[in-house]
Design a protein around this motif. Structure first.
Motif, PDB file in Angstrom:
ATOM      1  N   GLN A 129       0.833  -1.203   0.000  1.00 52.71           N
ATOM      2  CA  GLN A 129       0.000   0.000   0.000  1.00 52.71           C
ATOM      3  C   GLN A 129       0.865   1.250   0.000  1.00 52.71           C
ATOM      4  OE1 GLN A 129      -2.495  -0.772   3.401  1.00 52.71           O
ATOM      5  NE2 GLN A 129      -4.133  -1.604   2.128  1.00 52.71           N
ATOM      6  N   ASP A 130       1.903   1.281   0.835  1.00 49.89           N
ATOM      7  CA  ASP A 130       2.809   2.436   0.861  1.00 49.89           C
ATOM      8  C   ASP A 130       3.496   2.626  -0.489  1.00 49.89           C
ATOM      9  OD1 ASP A 130       2.153   2.882   3.494  1.00 49.89           O
ATOM     10  OD2 ASP A 130       3.983   1.967   4.300  1.00 49.89           O
ATOM     11  N   VAL A 143      -5.476   3.850  -2.795  1.00 52.73           N
ATOM     12  CA  VAL A 143      -4.901   2.565  -2.437  1.00 52.73           C
ATOM     13  C   VAL A 143      -5.610   2.085  -1.176  1.00 52.73           C
ATOM     14  CG1 VAL A 143      -2.797   1.311  -1.856  1.00 52.73           C
ATOM     15  CG2 VAL A 143      -2.673   3.287  -3.380  1.00 52.73           C
ATOM     16  N   THR A 144      -6.292   0.967  -1.293  1.00 55.74           N
ATOM     17  CA  THR A 144      -7.082   0.474  -0.166  1.00 55.74           C
ATOM     18  C   THR A 144      -6.854  -1.017   0.034  1.00 55.74           C
ATOM     19  OG1 THR A 144      -8.972   0.115  -1.617  1.00 55.74           O
ATOM     20  CG2 THR A 144      -8.908   2.193  -0.431  1.00 55.74           C
ATOM     21  N   LYS A 176       1.292   4.247  -3.042  1.00 54.32           N
ATOM     22  CA  LYS A 176       0.939   5.631  -2.710  1.00 54.32           C
ATOM     23  C   LYS A 176       2.037   6.626  -3.088  1.00 54.32           C
ATOM     24  CE  LYS A 176      -2.048   4.395   1.150  1.00 54.32           C
ATOM     25  NZ  LYS A 176      -2.194   4.412   2.610  1.00 54.32           N
ATOM     26  N   VAL A 185      -2.514  13.324   1.172  1.00 60.46           N
ATOM     27  CA  VAL A 185      -3.323  12.416   1.981  1.00 60.46           C
ATOM     28  C   VAL A 185      -4.813  12.629   1.728  1.00 60.46           C
ATOM     29  CG1 VAL A 185      -3.876  11.695   4.330  1.00 60.46           C
ATOM     30  CG2 VAL A 185      -1.533  12.324   3.753  1.00 60.46           C
ATOM     31  N   ASN A 230       1.419   9.699  -5.328  1.00 63.50           N
ATOM     32  CA  ASN A 230       0.574  10.760  -4.782  1.00 63.50           C
ATOM     33  C   ASN A 230       1.392  11.894  -4.160  1.00 63.50           C
ATOM     34  OD1 ASN A 230      -1.899   9.619  -5.482  1.00 63.50           O
ATOM     35  ND2 ASN A 230      -1.983   8.391  -3.625  1.00 63.50           N
ATOM     36  N   VAL A 238      -5.718  -0.895  -6.109  1.00 64.08           N
ATOM     37  CA  VAL A 238      -5.262   0.418  -6.558  1.00 64.08           C
ATOM     38  C   VAL A 238      -6.193   0.874  -7.671  1.00 64.08           C
ATOM     39  CG1 VAL A 238      -3.319   1.737  -7.477  1.00 64.08           C
ATOM     40  CG2 VAL A 238      -2.887  -0.253  -6.014  1.00 64.08           C
ATOM     41  N   PRO A 284      -6.303  12.073  -2.710  1.00 66.84           N
ATOM     42  CA  PRO A 284      -5.218  11.729  -3.630  1.00 66.84           C
ATOM     43  C   PRO A 284      -5.785  11.253  -4.965  1.00 66.84           C
ATOM     44  CG  PRO A 284      -5.557   9.942  -2.100  1.00 66.84           C
ATOM     45  CD  PRO A 284      -6.467  11.071  -1.670  1.00 66.84           C
TER      46      PRO A 284
END
Length: 104
Positions: A14-15, A32-33, A18, A25, A21, A54, A28
């Motif tokens: 996930q990081d 991403v979940t 991201k 926060v 982006n 994503v 974005p």
């Protein structure tokens, strides 16, 4: 319950997704979940929940009007744009189980 190794890999993925982006926060462009409900891409109404999903934000790919597009384009269960990247993290799962997940 998942293992800590599984969740560490999910968090890392996930990081990683991201990064484009640029630290944004709120709202974005790339969402991403973890485990959002989606319908199978085959068009059936079967719901799946990937470990990492994503998708673009609705500002990039807006929700279609109910009256303009029939059938609706692929989306999650809330009619957000369909996930473009799906990650399934396997820790302590058999190869047969992974093949079954990939085929669905």
């Amino acid at each position: 319950m998942t293992t800590s190794v599984h969740e560490d890999v999910v968090s890392w993925l996930q990081d990683f997704f991201k990064v484009p982006n640029n630290g944004v926060v709120d709202d974005p462009l790339i969402m991403v979940t973890g485990q959002p409900l989606h319908y199978e891409p085959s068009g059936t109404e079967v719901e799946i929940a990937p470990d990492v999903a994503v998708r673009p934000d609705i500002t990039i790919v807006p929700r279609p009007s109910a009256y303009t597009v029939i059938p609706h384009p692929p989306s999650d269960v809330n009619r957000n744009p369909h996930t473009r990247i799906v990650c399934e993290v396997a820790v302590n799962q058999s190869t047969g189980h992974l093949r079954q997940k990939c085929s669905t």
